[in-house]
Design a protein around this motif. Structure first.
Motif, mmCIF file in Angstrom:
data_model
loop_
_atom_site.group_PDB
_atom_site.id
_atom_site.type_symbol
_atom_site.label_atom_id
_atom_site.label_comp_id
_atom_site.label_asym_id
_atom_site.label_seq_id
_atom_site.Cartn_x
_atom_site.Cartn_y
_atom_site.Cartn_z
ATOM 1 N N HIS A 180 0.849 -1.184 0.000
ATOM 2 C CA HIS A 180 0.000 0.000 0.000
ATOM 3 C C HIS A 180 0.887 1.236 0.000
ATOM 4 O O HIS A 180 1.989 1.207 0.545
ATOM 5 N N CYS A 218 0.011 4.381 8.925
ATOM 6 C CA CYS A 218 0.628 3.079 8.644
ATOM 7 C C CYS A 218 0.230 2.052 9.701
ATOM 8 O O CYS A 218 -0.116 0.912 9.381
ATOM 9 N N LEU A 246 0.457 5.439 0.871
ATOM 10 C CA LEU A 246 -0.400 6.504 1.373
ATOM 11 C C LEU A 246 0.214 7.842 0.989
ATOM 12 O O LEU A 246 1.420 8.037 1.136
ATOM 13 N N TYR A 284 4.532 -5.759 7.277
ATOM 14 C CA TYR A 284 4.787 -4.757 6.240
ATOM 15 C C TYR A 284 6.044 -3.972 6.572
ATOM 16 O O TYR A 284 6.273 -3.615 7.727
ATOM 17 N N LYS A 324 -3.416 1.127 9.275
ATOM 18 C CA LYS A 324 -3.602 0.266 8.093
ATOM 19 C C LYS A 324 -3.128 -1.154 8.391
ATOM 20 O O LYS A 324 -3.819 -2.126 8.063
ATOM 21 N N ALA A 325 -1.973 -1.270 9.021
ATOM 22 C CA ALA A 325 -1.437 -2.596 9.349
ATOM 23 C C ALA A 325 -2.364 -3.330 10.318
ATOM 24 O O ALA A 325 -2.592 -4.537 10.177
ATOM 25 N N LEU A 336 3.850 0.859 2.427
ATOM 26 C CA LEU A 336 3.841 -0.367 3.213
ATOM 27 C C LEU A 336 4.084 -1.495 2.224
ATOM 28 O O LEU A 336 3.221 -1.788 1.390
ATOM 29 N N MET A 359 2.829 8.027 9.989
ATOM 30 C CA MET A 359 3.170 6.791 10.692
ATOM 31 C C MET A 359 1.943 6.218 11.401
ATOM 32 O O MET A 359 1.739 5.005 11.402
ATOM 33 N N LEU A 392 5.289 -4.195 11.931
ATOM 34 C CA LEU A 392 5.845 -3.266 10.958
ATOM 35 C C LEU A 392 7.356 -3.303 11.124
ATOM 36 O O LEU A 392 7.865 -3.413 12.242
ATOM 37 N N VAL A 445 7.790 -0.507 6.342
ATOM 38 C CA VAL A 445 7.520 0.907 6.147
ATOM 39 C C VAL A 445 8.675 1.454 5.318
ATOM 40 O O VAL A 445 9.842 1.309 5.695
ATOM 41 N N VAL A 455 4.210 7.613 2.107
ATOM 42 C CA VAL A 455 4.817 6.466 2.775
ATOM 43 C C VAL A 455 4.290 5.197 2.106
ATOM 44 O O VAL A 455 3.160 5.162 1.631
ATOM 45 N N MET A 503 9.111 6.924 3.388
ATOM 46 C CA MET A 503 8.322 7.921 4.105
ATOM 47 C C MET A 503 9.034 9.257 4.050
ATOM 48 O O MET A 503 10.202 9.364 4.414
#
Length: 153
Positions: A49, A97, A51, A73, A100-101, A65, A94, A109, A75, A63, A78
């Motif tokens: 993903h 993130c 963002l 995921y 989402k995770a 993922l 963050m 992460l 990161v 950022v 970013m």
């Protein structure tokens, strides 16, 4: 400010924002070039993903993922534009993130960074990331990587 999923219209901003911060501190490496030039094929098509942060129609941060084999995921990539630094946008990205995770059921992460990026390291630690024990560090595709971190989701 709003954080939205990556769309094809974001491709130029994605590349430009990342090239700016990487080239300011480091050399753009082969893996950088691959994900900056083809975010769809290298990140999104593999379960990842991206963002994007927008303010008044302008992209000011991003950022990624990147899906990992263990369901976690990484990161990656970013950054916040120079004009938006100090606004708390890095923390918002963050947090997005992490949210989402969690929504995806990821166990963790993970990230790779460089010890010279003190503001980024401070943010990661404030958001719950801890340094990986040397025995737990995978090989990195980046020559600049000298810090490995993770946080449970």
């Amino acid at each position: 400010m709003r954080i939205v999923p990556f769309e094809p219209r974001h491709a130029t901003a994605w590349r430009t924002l990342n090239e700016a911060w990487i080239s300011k501190h480091f050399v753009i490496e082969a893996k950088d070039r691959a994900v900056l030039d083809d975010p769809q094929g290298k990140i999104l098509d593999h379960g990842g993903h991206i963002l994007m942060a927008e303010r008044d129609g302008e992209v000011i941060g991003c950022v990624a993922l990147i899906a990992m084999a263990d369901g976690g995921y990484e990161v990656a990539k970013m950054t916040v534009s120079e004009a938006a630094r100090g606004t708390g946008l890095g923390r918002l990205l963050m947090a997005a993130c992490i949210d989402k995770a969690q929504a995806l059921g990821a166990p963790r992460l993970y990230l790779e960074t460089n010890s010279s990026l003190a503001p980024a390291l401070a943010l990661y630690r404030a958001m719950g990331f801890v340094d990986l024990d040397p025995s737990m560090r995978p090989a990195s595709d980046y020559a600049r990587c000298d810090v490995w971190m993770e946080r449970p989701v």
